[in-house]
Structure formats: C-alpha cells, structure tokens
Design a protein around this motif. Structure first.
Motif: not given
Length: 462
Positions: A28-52
């Motif tokens: 799973l891709g990992v994106g962080k919001v103020d240090g809080y990790p979100l685990f995201i399917e179908n996402a690759i490091p280096g990408e910028k994504v709009m998520v729900q």
C-alpha cells in the motif's frame, strides 16, 4: 485526571491531497498528513494523489485514490480494479521491475531493522520472464448471484463474492476449466452454498494442475456427502476436459475458514496428479503442500542447492520437508538425506515420491525436528548441511537451538516471510552462524509476497 483525547489531523470521508512517500510491507502507498500515515491502495511513492479517507484509527488510517496530479513513471495504466479489490493482484498497478525492487527492499529493510545486519547486501530479486498465469492451483468459492451460478473471489475483508472468469495470475487452462465446470454444475442445478443462511451444498471448487504434465485434479468441497447428479457431472466434465485425471469430493459440514476437512471421497479417476520438478516425478494429492509456481520453484531450489555447494559425502537434513521436494531434488548429489515433517499425510506422500524416483539414500521421519534431531544424533547421524523451509511464522527457537546442536557447516533457509527470517537469523548469529548470502525470488508476481533463500555458515566449531 481526565485524559485529553488527541484530535487527529484527518476525518472519515474527508478529501485531501497527499504525496506518497513510501510503501507498507503489503504494497500500500503511504501518504502523511501532519505526520499521521494514511495507507492507500493503487498508489506509488512519488505520486501526488487526491484521496478520500475511508477509515481513521489512533495511529493510522486508510484512504482511496480519487485522482492523480502527479503519476509515477513506474505506474501501469491498464489497471483492473477488481484484481486490487479482491487482493488477487494488488501490485499489478506498477511495472514488474518496480515490483521486484519493492520485494528486494522489503527483505533489505528486514535485514536492517529486525536482524540488525545492515552490512548484509540483499541480492536483486530473481523475477519471471512472464509474470502472469503462473499459479498451478486454484481454490474459488462458488455462489448463486442473481439466480446465476458464479465463481470468483471475495472482496477484501468481506465474504462478498466478486464474479471473475480471468484470474490473471492463474494458469489459463485452470481459468478455462472453471468456466466449463461452472456451466456443467449450472446445467444440473447444483445448489451452491449460502454462507449467511448455512444452506445449499457446494462451497468451493479447487483445481490442481501439473505444470509439466498438464494433468488436472478437481476437488468439490461440499457441506453434505450427498451430491445429486454427481456421476453425470463427472462424466460431462471429463468429456469436456480430457486432462482431468482425478475428481474428488471433500465433505466439510463445519462453518469455518479452514478450506478442507479430512473427509475425502474419490468420485472419478485416481487420488493424485503427477508432475515433474528438476527432473524428478511427484504424486500430488488434494492435501499435498506443493509450491504454486512451478517455474520459479525450480529456480528457487537450484539456488538453494547452489548455495549448499553439495558434495557426495554430505549428510543433509531437510526440515519441514512436506512431500519431500527439496530432499528428493538433491538426493542424487549427496550421501544421504533425512526429511522431517509433522504432517503424517505429507510423510506418506514423501515416501511414495522417493520410491517413484528410485531413491534409496533418503529417509523420512514423522515428528518435530527438535525431537528428531537429538534422536538422530544419538544414533550417530550428524548432518553437515541443514535445509529449512518453514511456514510464514518461521522457526521455533527450540528448533533453532536443536539444529545448532547438530553442528552443521551450513544452514540453507528458504523463507516466505522476510520478517521472521530476519528474526531467526539474528538468533542464529548469537549461536555462531553468519549470514553469507540472501537471495529473494519472486514466487508470487503481482502480489506483495516474497520468497527468499539464505545461506548461513558456521563461524566456530564446538
């Protein structure tokens, strides 16, 4: 004192843009919001994504991709969301080269974080020439949906069946056979199991296929032994699929996640299929543990044998031997082999397979290795090479210590879980065995699983 509840930086259903900075061990891709990790399917490091945001926990949350503002050059555009949602092929959104790098990095990270061996340089992952349609075994639920009989796979974390005819990573002949079987069963109005109501009869269809022989086995897992029209069903299946040499029934009345019971009935033909591996012949039954990727298994075993650098004077222990594939593959090159396994049926299969290959220098022992090892030592049998191929939970510490008591020169460790491999080789290091080489092998392309073979060498005598 009242504990102040910490406010999290995201809320369920919130939409926001994040940058993917890492992978989880499941891909799973990992994106962080103020240090809080979100685990995201179908996402690759280096990408910028709009998520729900889908789910929010104390330490991490889950989100799904709505759109991409920056895409990775490692992205594959032609993505089937069904294969991701069901977990059949959760990595197929990235190029195969990136998948191999991801798996290498998983093993390397475990060496550094868990084994505390940053000096170990993990070799590049050995991949497949064609990383699709490799599985020689299928086990698929069968259900009635909108009055149609359907085979498919469950949506992740649910028991909602998603109808599928192309399973992407299964042998194409297995996919084709499932369609034939489904149509024959539908013609005879076979009652599919209804899990919620605990009604109906047919739960699962399992197929095994010999990669090199093309022989096929079908197993019907049913709630009850009575199976209406089964003789006609078997006859029609065998007419449509002449490669089918075995049709079995497994009677499994319990409502459980365990796929098979011990109650088997032979409906047609024999109780096994035959296949080849590294020039040796094997009988494979419905219950046999047999690697599901025959092409990569040959590469894995060749690498393991190469690392062992076998001599004709060697005595080899093959722990967790299953139906004997590793020991049988190398028996011609050594003085003697002792296979050890706790599953009675596997030992029976192993003995049959040794006889099939006319091997007289291999002996199989039923029981735990930590019990069998001291017994063999007492008889004057000391192995100088030990092969281990444990399940995902790795080795028990009792086993590790008993294997060291045998004082082998080398231990060849085949692992399907880099975390438990790293834990175990750290213990071996304390007991005088150094890690010399770690080679990942991609046995399960398009998924996050990675196999590896590791050479441990004794650094001090007794």
């Amino acid at each position: 004192m009242t504990k102040i509840k910490k406010e999290l930086p995201v809320k369920k259903n919130q939409e926001l843009e994040v940058e993917i900075v890492d992978f989880t061990h499941e891909g799973l891709g990992v994106g962080k919001v103020d240090g809080y990790p979100l685990f995201i399917e179908n996402a690759i490091p280096g990408e910028k994504v709009m998520v729900q945001v889908l789910k929010v926990g104390k330490s991490f949350g889950f989100a799904r991709v709505l759109s991409w503002s920056v895409k990775s050059p490692d992205r594959v555009e032609d993505v089937d969301q069904t294969l991701i949602r069901t977990g059949i092929a959760p990595l197929h959104h990235m190029t195969y080269e990136r998948q191999l790098q991801f798996k290498h990095d998983q093993v390397q990270n475990c060496m550094e974080r868990i084994a505390k061996l940053p000096e170990i340089e993990v070799l590049p992952t050995i991949g497949m020439e064609d990383p699709l349609h490799y599985r020689n075994k299928a086990q698929v639920p069968i259900r009635r949906i909108n009055d149609e009989l359907e085979v498919g796979f469950y949506r992740k974390n649910s028991h909602d069946l998603v109808p599928i005819t192309d399973f992407y990573i299964q042998d194409k002949k297995i996919d084709e056979a499932l369609v034939v079987i489904k149509n024959v069963l539908a013609k005879h109005r076979v009652k599919a199991y209804n899990e919620q109501a605990d009604t109906g009869n047919l739960k699962t269809v399992m197929i095994r296929k010999g990669h090199f022989t093309n022989e096929m086995m079908i197993v019907f897992v049913t709630k009850k032994k009575k199976f209406f029209h089964i003789e006609m069903i078997c006859q029609e299946i065998k007419e449509a699929l002449p490669e089918v040499v075995s049709i079995m029934q497994n009677v499994h009345p319990e409502k459980t996640n365990v796929l098979l019971s011990d109650d088997f009935v032979t409906l047609s033909g024999q109780e096994y299929i035959k296949d080849f591996l590294l020039g040796k012949t094997y009988h494979i039954s419905a219950r046999s543990f047999y690697q599901i990727n025959s092409v990569q298994t040959e590469l894995l075993y060749k690498k393991a044998i190469e690392l062992a650098n076998l001599r004709n004077s060697d005595i080899v222990m093959d722990a967790y031997c299953g139906i004997g594939t590793i020991g049988i593959s190398l028996a011609d090159q050594v003085k003697e082999v002792h296979g050890i396994e706790v599953v009675k049926e596997a030992i029976q299969d192993a003995k049959v397979n040794a006889a099939l290959n006319n091997l007289e220098n291999i002996e199989f022992h039923l029981g735990k290795s930590e019990t069998i090892f001291p017994e063999l030592i007492e008889k004057g049998i000391n192995a100088n090479i030990v092969f281990v191929d444990p399940p995902r939970k790795g080795l028990d510490e009792d086993f590790i210590r008993s294997s060291v008591e045998m004082n082998p020169e080398k231990i060849v460790y085949i692992s399907c879980n880099p975390a438990t491999l790293a834990r175990d080789i750290a213990i071996y290091k304390e007991l005088g065995y150094a890690t010399k080489e770690v080679q990942p092998v991609d046995m399960f392309p398009q998924t996050s699983h990675v196999e590896s073979v590791t050479l441990l060498q004794r650094t001090k005598g007794k």
